[in-house]
Design a protein around this motif. Structure first.
Motif, PDB file in Angstrom:
ATOM      1  N   ALA A  21       0.837  -1.203   0.000  1.00  0.00           N
ATOM      2  CA  ALA A  21       0.000   0.000   0.000  1.00  0.00           C
ATOM      3  C   ALA A  21       0.874   1.256   0.000  1.00  0.00           C
ATOM      4  CB  ALA A  21      -0.941   0.006   1.201  1.00  0.00           C
ATOM      5  N   ALA A  22       1.933   1.245   0.791  1.00  0.00           N
ATOM      6  CA  ALA A  22       2.845   2.391   0.844  1.00  0.00           C
ATOM      7  C   ALA A  22       3.577   2.555  -0.487  1.00  0.00           C
ATOM      8  CB  ALA A  22       3.844   2.229   1.984  1.00  0.00           C
ATOM      9  N   ARG A  23       3.957   1.445  -1.101  1.00  0.00           N
ATOM     10  CA  ARG A  23       4.602   1.531  -2.415  1.00  0.00           C
ATOM     11  C   ARG A  23       3.627   2.077  -3.454  1.00  0.00           C
ATOM     12  NH1 ARG A  23       9.065  -3.203  -3.290  1.00  0.00           N
ATOM     13  NH2 ARG A  23      10.339  -2.579  -1.514  1.00  0.00           N
ATOM     14  N   TYR A  27       4.212   5.384  -5.646  1.00  0.00           N
ATOM     15  CA  TYR A  27       4.042   5.397  -7.098  1.00  0.00           C
ATOM     16  C   TYR A  27       3.037   6.478  -7.501  1.00  0.00           C
ATOM     17  CZ  TYR A  27       2.909   4.080 -11.836  1.00  0.00           C
ATOM     18  OH  TYR A  27       2.695   4.112 -13.195  1.00  0.00           O
ATOM     19  N   HIS A  28       1.904   6.489  -6.853  1.00  0.00           N
ATOM     20  CA  HIS A  28       0.855   7.460  -7.180  1.00  0.00           C
ATOM     21  C   HIS A  28       1.358   8.897  -7.016  1.00  0.00           C
ATOM     22  CE1 HIS A  28      -3.116   9.150  -7.680  1.00  0.00           C
ATOM     23  NE2 HIS A  28      -2.966   9.808  -6.547  1.00  0.00           N
ATOM     24  N   HIS A  29       2.134   9.126  -5.987  1.00  0.00           N
ATOM     25  CA  HIS A  29       2.628  10.467  -5.685  1.00  0.00           C
ATOM     26  C   HIS A  29       3.648  10.961  -6.728  1.00  0.00           C
ATOM     27  CE1 HIS A  29       3.362  13.865  -2.980  1.00  0.00           C
ATOM     28  NE2 HIS A  29       4.639  13.745  -3.309  1.00  0.00           N
ATOM     29  N   PHE A  30       4.517  10.065  -7.214  1.00  0.00           N
ATOM     30  CA  PHE A  30       5.626  10.480  -8.066  1.00  0.00           C
ATOM     31  C   PHE A  30       5.495  10.105  -9.537  1.00  0.00           C
ATOM     32  CE2 PHE A  30       7.721  10.466  -3.886  1.00  0.00           C
ATOM     33  CZ  PHE A  30       8.299  11.723  -3.912  1.00  0.00           C
ATOM     34  N   SER A  31       4.612   9.214  -9.895  1.00  0.00           N
ATOM     35  CA  SER A  31       4.602   8.679 -11.256  1.00  0.00           C
ATOM     36  C   SER A  31       4.316   9.724 -12.325  1.00  0.00           C
ATOM     37  CB  SER A  31       3.616   7.520 -11.380  1.00  0.00           C
ATOM     38  OG  SER A  31       2.295   7.948 -11.109  1.00  0.00           O
ATOM     39  N   LYS A  32       3.441  10.670 -12.069  1.00  0.00           N
ATOM     40  CA  LYS A  32       3.113  11.670 -13.091  1.00  0.00           C
ATOM     41  C   LYS A  32       4.339  12.525 -13.430  1.00  0.00           C
ATOM     42  CE  LYS A  32      -0.136  15.307 -14.304  1.00  0.00           C
ATOM     43  NZ  LYS A  32      -1.251  16.136 -13.885  1.00  0.00           N
ATOM     44  N   GLU A  49       6.380   4.931 -21.327  1.00  0.00           N
ATOM     45  CA  GLU A  49       5.697   4.032 -20.384  1.00  0.00           C
ATOM     46  C   GLU A  49       6.595   2.858 -20.001  1.00  0.00           C
ATOM     47  OE1 GLU A  49       2.129   3.154 -22.573  1.00  0.00           O
ATOM     48  OE2 GLU A  49       1.104   4.953 -21.826  1.00  0.00           O
ATOM     49  N   ASP A  50       7.291   2.291 -20.983  1.00  0.00           N
ATOM     50  CA  ASP A  50       8.223   1.188 -20.691  1.00  0.00           C
ATOM     51  C   ASP A  50       9.342   1.639 -19.762  1.00  0.00           C
ATOM     52  OD1 ASP A  50       6.764  -0.503 -22.308  1.00  0.00           O
ATOM     53  OD2 ASP A  50       8.150  -0.368 -24.015  1.00  0.00           O
ATOM     54  N   ILE A  51       9.883   2.823 -20.034  1.00  0.00           N
ATOM     55  CA  ILE A  51      10.966   3.352 -19.200  1.00  0.00           C
ATOM     56  C   ILE A  51      10.479   3.578 -17.776  1.00  0.00           C
ATOM     57  CG2 ILE A  51      12.459   5.347 -18.813  1.00  0.00           C
ATOM     58  CD1 ILE A  51      12.604   5.621 -21.919  1.00  0.00           C
ATOM     59  N   LEU A  52       9.303   4.188 -17.635  1.00  0.00           N
ATOM     60  CA  LEU A  52       8.753   4.442 -16.303  1.00  0.00           C
ATOM     61  C   LEU A  52       8.562   3.132 -15.543  1.00  0.00           C
ATOM     62  CD1 LEU A  52       7.646   6.639 -14.348  1.00  0.00           C
ATOM     63  CD2 LEU A  52       5.374   6.090 -15.264  1.00  0.00           C
ATOM     64  N   HIS A  53       8.028   2.138 -16.216  1.00  0.00           N
ATOM     65  CA  HIS A  53       7.810   0.827 -15.596  1.00  0.00           C
ATOM     66  C   HIS A  53       9.134   0.252 -15.086  1.00  0.00           C
ATOM     67  CE1 HIS A  53       7.549  -3.619 -15.843  1.00  0.00           C
ATOM     68  NE2 HIS A  53       6.407  -3.399 -15.212  1.00  0.00           N
ATOM     69  N   ILE A  59      13.515   1.278  -8.706  1.00  0.00           N
ATOM     70  CA  ILE A  59      13.272   2.069  -7.491  1.00  0.00           C
ATOM     71  C   ILE A  59      12.839   1.171  -6.346  1.00  0.00           C
ATOM     72  CG2 ILE A  59      11.641   3.735  -6.475  1.00  0.00           C
ATOM     73  CD1 ILE A  59      11.850   5.233  -9.265  1.00  0.00           C
ATOM     74  N   PHE A  60      11.854   0.314  -6.589  1.00  0.00           N
ATOM     75  CA  PHE A  60      11.352  -0.538  -5.513  1.00  0.00           C
ATOM     76  C   PHE A  60      12.381  -1.589  -5.099  1.00  0.00           C
ATOM     77  CE2 PHE A  60       6.887   0.649  -7.031  1.00  0.00           C
ATOM     78  CZ  PHE A  60       6.795   1.663  -6.094  1.00  0.00           C
TER      79      PHE A  60
END
Length: 184
Positions: A21-23, A27-32, A49-53, A59-60
């Motif tokens: 949930a924290a991850r 993700y939600h906070h920084f992905s945009k 999108e591939d690079i972000l993934h 990162i994780f």
């Protein structure tokens, strides 16, 4: 209600411990914002999108090693930029430029963009040739030095500088052409 601009150290610590949930919140906070970097560097949505993934996988994977949770944004940004360079360098080959041959305008008017929207400037950046666009983004938006860019991309520092100046010149030309068309 004022939007939250920083993510709490508690959430980062939970994400470091593997809390899904924290991850997700991280993700939600920084992905945009990180996706914006990917788009500017890649120039195309599918690759971005591939690079972000792949960047978030890295990162994780390495999040438990982060010693200063308050520095998470910069740390993540470096990972995303490095992943952009890694993946796009497979398809982008920057020509070595002889800076003695190229007419580098040092006194390019810095206010040529004032009559154009930010969205139009971003579109003009996306239209730059791949190598120019990457150097331009890394130098102007990510704050890397030409030496850092050259090292990361495997080119000379002079090539980085000439690509940057070429990008500025092409941007100015494209924006001036747009303004001529818009103003009739």
């Amino acid at each position: 209600m004022k939007p939250q601009t920083e993510i709490s150290v508690t959430i980062i610590n939970q994400a470091q411990s593997g809390d899904p949930a924290a991850r997700g919140q991280l993700y939600h906070h920084f992905s945009k914002g990180m996706f914006s970097i990917c788009m500017r560097m890649a120039g195309e949505r599918a690759l971005a999108e591939d690079i972000l993934h792949d960047a978030f996988i890295t990162i994780f994977k390495h999040l438990p090693q982060l010693k200063q949770p308050e520095a998470v944004a910069g740390w993540m940004r470096r990972i995303v930029v490095n992943e952009c360079i890694r993946q796009t360098s497979k398809k982008i080959k920057i020509e070595e430029w002889n800076s003695e041959i190229i007419d580098i305008e040092e006194n390019v008017e810095d206010d040529f963009y004032k009559n154009i929207s930010l969205a139009q400037i971003h579109e003009a950046i996306k239209e730059l040739p791949d190598g120019c666009r990457q150097v331009f983004v890394l130098y102007t938006m990510e704050g890397l030095t030409h030496k850092n860019i050259a090292d990361a991309m495997g080119v000379s520092e002079g090539t980085s500088k000439s690509q940057y100046h070429r990008a500025r010149s092409l941007l100015k030309e494209n924006i001036m052409n747009f303004l001529k068309v818009a103003n009739g």
